[in-house]
Scaffold this active site. Structure first.
Site: not given
Length: 294
Positions: A137, A166
């Site tokens: 992330y 992500k």
């Protein structure tokens, strides 16, 4: 990317709250059912949009267990298991695995944590002990180190469970650098959804999908098929609202807009405060304009 586990549209699910700030599990089930019917392919439970950082470990665990049970194989299930201590991340990840979750999203070490690539790699190597596919992330607001293209390649090559990142930095050029590794990347910036998918992102984890899941699903499906003329037309009515969400008060705005759109999520718990009336009025206009096109 044909064997990538989390393609297409994954919703960063807003955790519903009642008027006392408790998780409203009845509303959780109602919303999940509606989102599945609208075409959502994957759910991220205990997401940033869903206020993961302000849930107790026990609340997050119950949210993940109940959400996975409700979904029951009808869509992919991801859970955020980020925590300050890597031992807690592993424990949360094992709990997710025990409850049928398909993968976990984990922030790199945050809040004055280590910044070197070697330390970040060692962190994710330990997280791999949890036994589930890992989504890294990149999130600048979390004050965490960035997973660079070089580190991304190393993580995927050397940690069997590490599958994707992500990217929520809102920097298309930087995200494109990750995409050019040839590895699957998930876009996490609402305003860049169309551009990231065109650049080759494998899918999205999208907080704004809480508001207009049908429109978001249709747009992502067209983009994933490479039907760019149709995708652009479907993106056009989405863009004003997604741009507005990015101008500040993101979490509160998603909750307020989802309520306007008819999804019972309540208001985010403290330390967030409800949006003032003028900001709600602006959202009302944008949401109504978008829904009129669906």
């Amino acid at each position: 990317m044909s064997d990538f586990q989390f393609p297409g549209l994954n919703i960063a699910l807003a955790t519903p709250f009642d008027t006392n700030g408790k998780i409203a599990f009845g509303r959780l089930e109602e919303n999940i059912e509606r989102y599945i019917e609208a075409g959502i392919q994957g759910f991220l439970l205990s997401s940033g949009t869903g206020i993961h950082v302000y849930l107790t470990p026990e609340e997050s665990a119950e949210l993940v267990a109940r959400g996975a049970k409700i979904i029951n194989g009808r869509a992919k299930v991801m859970a955020q298991t980020s925590a300050l201590l890597v031992e807690d991340v592993v424990a949360r990840t094992r709990h997710a695995a025990d409850n049928g979750v398909d993968g976990v999203m984990v922030m790199p070490p945050f809040f004055e944590g280590p910044r070197s690539d070697d330390d970040v790699f060692a962190f994710y190597e330990t997280v791999g002990d949890g036994g589930l596919p890992i989504i890294g992330y990149n999130v600048p607001g979390g004050a965490v180190p960035t997973i660079s293209p070089e580190l991304f390649r190393r993580l995927v090559a050397e940690i069997p469970n590490f599958v994707t990142v992500k990217d929520s930095r809102g920097d298309l050029g930087a995200e494109a650098e990750l995409i050019r590794t040839g590895l699957p990347v998930l876009n996490g910036s609402d305003t860049l959804a169309a551009y990231a998918l065109y650049a080759g992102a494998a899918g999205v984890i999208w907080g704004g999908a809480n508001i207009a899941p049908t429109a978001c699903a249709a747009f992502v499906e067209a983009a994933m098929r490479g039907e760019w003329a149709q995708a652009r037309e479907l993106w056009r009515p989405l863009e004003p609202l997604m741009s507005h969400l990015d101008q500040g008060d993101y979490v509160q705005s998603v909750y307020a807009a989802a309520e306007i759109a008819g999804f019972s999520v309540g208001t985010p718990r403290r330390p967030f405060s409800p949006l003032p009336a003028d900001k709600i009025a602006a959202l009302q206009t944008l949401v109504e304009e978008l829904l009129a096109t669906v």
